[in-house]
Design a protein around this motif. Structure first.
Motif, PDB file in Angstrom:
ATOM      1  N   HIS A 265      88.280 126.330  32.895  1.00  8.01           N
ATOM      2  CA  HIS A 265      89.205 125.199  32.731  1.00  8.01           C
ATOM      3  C   HIS A 265      88.854 124.310  31.537  1.00  8.01           C
ATOM      4  O   HIS A 265      89.053 123.091  31.576  1.00  8.01           O
ATOM      5  CB  HIS A 265      89.268 124.341  33.999  1.00  8.01           C
ATOM      6  N   LEU A 266      88.353 124.908  30.469  1.00 10.35           N
ATOM      7  CA  LEU A 266      88.107 124.139  29.249  1.00 10.35           C
ATOM      8  C   LEU A 266      89.437 123.837  28.560  1.00 10.35           C
ATOM      9  O   LEU A 266      90.404 124.588  28.692  1.00 10.35           O
ATOM     10  CB  LEU A 266      87.194 124.934  28.296  1.00 10.35           C
ATOM     11  N   LEU A 267      89.476 122.744  27.828  1.00 12.23           N
ATOM     12  CA  LEU A 267      90.674 122.396  27.076  1.00 12.23           C
ATOM     13  C   LEU A 267      90.722 123.266  25.817  1.00 12.23           C
ATOM     14  O   LEU A 267      89.846 123.165  24.951  1.00 12.23           O
ATOM     15  CB  LEU A 267      90.656 120.918  26.707  1.00 12.23           C
ATOM     16  N   PRO A 268      91.730 124.145  25.688  1.00 16.84           N
ATOM     17  CA  PRO A 268      91.721 125.163  24.633  1.00 16.84           C
ATOM     18  C   PRO A 268      91.826 124.606  23.220  1.00 16.84           C
ATOM     19  O   PRO A 268      91.370 125.250  22.269  1.00 16.84           O
ATOM     20  CB  PRO A 268      92.945 126.033  24.970  1.00 16.84           C
ATOM     21  N   GLU A 269      92.422 123.416  23.056  1.00 13.10           N
ATOM     22  CA  GLU A 269      92.629 122.876  21.712  1.00 13.10           C
ATOM     23  C   GLU A 269      91.411 122.137  21.175  1.00 13.10           C
ATOM     24  O   GLU A 269      91.400 121.713  20.018  1.00 13.10           O
ATOM     25  CB  GLU A 269      93.857 121.949  21.701  1.00 13.10           C
ATOM     26  N   PHE A 270      90.374 122.002  22.013  1.00 14.44           N
ATOM     27  CA  PHE A 270      89.164 121.283  21.599  1.00 14.44           C
ATOM     28  C   PHE A 270      87.981 122.236  21.505  1.00 14.44           C
ATOM     29  O   PHE A 270      87.931 123.259  22.197  1.00 14.44           O
ATOM     30  CB  PHE A 270      88.837 120.157  22.584  1.00 14.44           C
ATOM     31  N   SER A 271      87.025 121.875  20.655  1.00 12.88           N
ATOM     32  CA  SER A 271      85.816 122.692  20.519  1.00 12.88           C
ATOM     33  C   SER A 271      84.937 122.551  21.751  1.00 12.88           C
ATOM     34  O   SER A 271      85.164 121.680  22.606  1.00 12.88           O
ATOM     35  CB  SER A 271      85.030 122.257  19.278  1.00 12.88           C
ATOM     36  N   ALA A 272      83.916 123.400  21.838  1.00 16.95           N
ATOM     37  CA  ALA A 272      82.958 123.310  22.941  1.00 16.95           C
ATOM     38  C   ALA A 272      82.326 121.924  22.981  1.00 16.95           C
ATOM     39  O   ALA A 272      82.236 121.300  24.047  1.00 16.95           O
ATOM     40  CB  ALA A 272      81.881 124.381  22.771  1.00 16.95           C
ATOM     41  N   GLU A 273      81.911 121.437  21.834  1.00 13.05           N
ATOM     42  CA  GLU A 273      81.286 120.111  21.762  1.00 13.05           C
ATOM     43  C   GLU A 273      82.258 119.036  22.225  1.00 13.05           C
ATOM     44  O   GLU A 273      81.894 118.138  23.012  1.00 13.05           O
ATOM     45  CB  GLU A 273      80.826 119.826  20.339  1.00 13.05           C
ATOM     46  N   GLU A 274      83.510 119.116  21.787  1.00 13.00           N
ATOM     47  CA  GLU A 274      84.507 118.108  22.153  1.00 13.00           C
ATOM     48  C   GLU A 274      84.809 118.140  23.652  1.00 13.00           C
ATOM     49  O   GLU A 274      85.053 117.100  24.275  1.00 13.00           O
ATOM     50  CB  GLU A 274      85.777 118.314  21.343  1.00 13.00           C
ATOM     51  N   ASN A 275      84.788 119.327  24.248  1.00 10.00           N
ATOM     52  CA  ASN A 275      85.003 119.442  25.689  1.00 10.00           C
ATOM     53  C   ASN A 275      83.916 118.722  26.477  1.00 10.00           C
ATOM     54  O   ASN A 275      84.166 118.239  27.581  1.00 10.00           O
ATOM     55  CB  ASN A 275      85.057 120.917  26.102  1.00 10.00           C
ATOM     56  N   ILE A 276      82.733 118.644  25.915  1.00 11.53           N
ATOM     57  CA  ILE A 276      81.620 117.954  26.586  1.00 11.53           C
ATOM     58  C   ILE A 276      81.625 116.468  26.259  1.00 11.53           C
ATOM     59  O   ILE A 276      81.202 115.635  27.062  1.00 11.53           O
ATOM     60  CB  ILE A 276      80.279 118.601  26.176  1.00 11.53           C
ATOM     61  N   ILE A 277      82.130 116.112  25.094  1.00 14.11           N
ATOM     62  CA  ILE A 277      82.200 114.706  24.688  1.00 14.11           C
ATOM     63  C   ILE A 277      83.269 113.943  25.477  1.00 14.11           C
ATOM     64  O   ILE A 277      83.056 112.798  25.895  1.00 14.11           O
ATOM     65  CB  ILE A 277      82.489 114.605  23.173  1.00 14.11           C
TER      66      ILE A 277
ATOM     67  N   HIS B 236      81.079 124.099  17.596  1.00 12.81           N
ATOM     68  CA  HIS B 236      82.346 123.847  16.911  1.00 12.81           C
ATOM     69  C   HIS B 236      83.372 124.951  17.162  1.00 12.81           C
ATOM     70  O   HIS B 236      84.466 124.920  16.594  1.00 12.81           O
ATOM     71  CB  HIS B 236      82.103 123.680  15.408  1.00 12.81           C
ATOM     72  N   HIS B 237      83.028 125.897  18.019  1.00 13.25           N
ATOM     73  CA  HIS B 237      83.965 126.962  18.370  1.00 13.25           C
ATOM     74  C   HIS B 237      84.870 126.524  19.516  1.00 13.25           C
ATOM     75  O   HIS B 237      84.418 125.858  20.447  1.00 13.25           O
ATOM     76  CB  HIS B 237      83.212 128.233  18.782  1.00 13.25           C
ATOM     77  N   ARG B 238      86.112 126.923  19.450  1.00 13.76           N
ATOM     78  CA  ARG B 238      87.040 126.654  20.545  1.00 13.76           C
ATOM     79  C   ARG B 238      86.839 127.707  21.643  1.00 13.76           C
ATOM     80  O   ARG B 238      86.278 128.781  21.389  1.00 13.76           O
ATOM     81  CB  ARG B 238      88.482 126.671  20.040  1.00 13.76           C
TER      82      ARG B 238
ATOM     83  N   ARG C  60      79.198 128.620  30.403  1.00 14.77           N
ATOM     84  CA  ARG C  60      78.042 127.775  30.076  1.00 14.77           C
ATOM     85  C   ARG C  60      78.497 126.425  29.522  1.00 14.77           C
ATOM     86  O   ARG C  60      77.897 125.395  29.822  1.00 14.77           O
ATOM     87  CB  ARG C  60      77.133 128.494  29.080  1.00 14.77           C
ATOM     88  N   VAL C  61      79.558 126.431  28.733  1.00 16.79           N
ATOM     89  CA  VAL C  61      80.109 125.163  28.246  1.00 16.79           C
ATOM     90  C   VAL C  61      80.643 124.351  29.424  1.00 16.79           C
ATOM     91  O   VAL C  61      80.460 123.130  29.486  1.00 16.79           O
ATOM     92  CB  VAL C  61      81.238 125.407  27.217  1.00 16.79           C
TER      93      VAL C  61
END
Length: 225
Positions: free
Chosen positions: A97-109, A140-142, A153-154
């Motif tokens: 359920h990660l937000l696809p338009e955001f990077s891994a880092e942004e999903n955690i931020i 920085h990868h989506r 893991r993200v």
């Protein structure tokens, strides 16, 4: 008892009314301590997800008490329950359920910004967690650019972003191949120790369950230790 993170006291959950009523949880009692990782087992339809949703304050019990760090959630109004859930509980599901338009880092931020943390501090925490889950170079990868195991893991890092004392996971390795599931599970074990997080993990994998601190089984709407 100061290290008890989660307490369930005579928790019951009934769906429907009258003759159509179905009692899914029938007086569940359970304690979970800081740094402890517990497997929740049970056949399909036994109430595992219902129990997890009650513990995570997503679906209030019909009766009984859910106590998080000494706070009785059943005595709180909706706003206070939402704040308690967002600040003290992390969730991991079978699908990331990660937000696809955001990077891994942004999903955690993002969840940290919603909790009021500054962007600078949120980025520092995201980078710390990405390193802990072995993805320092992938921040920085989506999601679409990551493998299934990397995405999960993200998702775990995101669940821990706000330093919750309690993490609830519903089949977190159920959608992964055996080798990747082992990697993700070992990561959860390590994080439970290093972050001192109490974890309740629903799983069908008996091998993984046997390596947790203890196992509880839900049967007939009650827990068997």
């Amino acid at each position: 008892m100061s290290d008890v993170v989660l307490q369930l006291r005579d928790v019951r959950r009934t769906y429907g009314k009258g003759e159509q009523a179905i009692e899914v949880l029938r007086g569940v009692n359970f304690d979970l301590r800081a740094g402890e990782i517990v497997a929740l087992l049970g056949p399909s339809g036994s109430g595992k997800s219902t129990l997890l949703h009650a513990a995570g304050l997503l679906d209030p019990p019909t009766s009984g008490e859910v106590i998080i760090l000494g706070q009785n959630a059943e005595k709180l109004d909706d706003g206070a329950r939402t704040r308690l859930r967002s600040r003290q509980i992390g969730f991991v599901y079978q699908f990331h359920h990660l937000l696809p338009e955001f990077s891994a880092e942004e999903n955690i931020i993002l969840p940290q910004l919603l909790a009021g943390r500054s962007r600078k501090d949120a980025k520092a925490r995201a980078d710390e967690l990405l390193a802990k889950v072995g993805l320092a170079a992938r921040g920085h990868h989506r999601p679409a650019e990551l493998s299934g195991g990397e995405q999960q893991r993200v998702a775990i890092a995101r669940a821990l972003a706000n330093c919750p004392p309690l993490l609830l996971a519903d089949e977190p390795t159920g959608n992964l191949d055996e080798a990747t599931a082992e990697t993700v599970f070992q990561l959860l074990l390590n994080l439970a120790r290093t972050e001192n997080v109490a974890m309740l993990i629903v799983t069908h994998n008996q091998t993984l369950a046997s390596r947790m601190d203890r196992t509880v089984t839900i049967h007939g709407g009650q827990l068997e230790v």
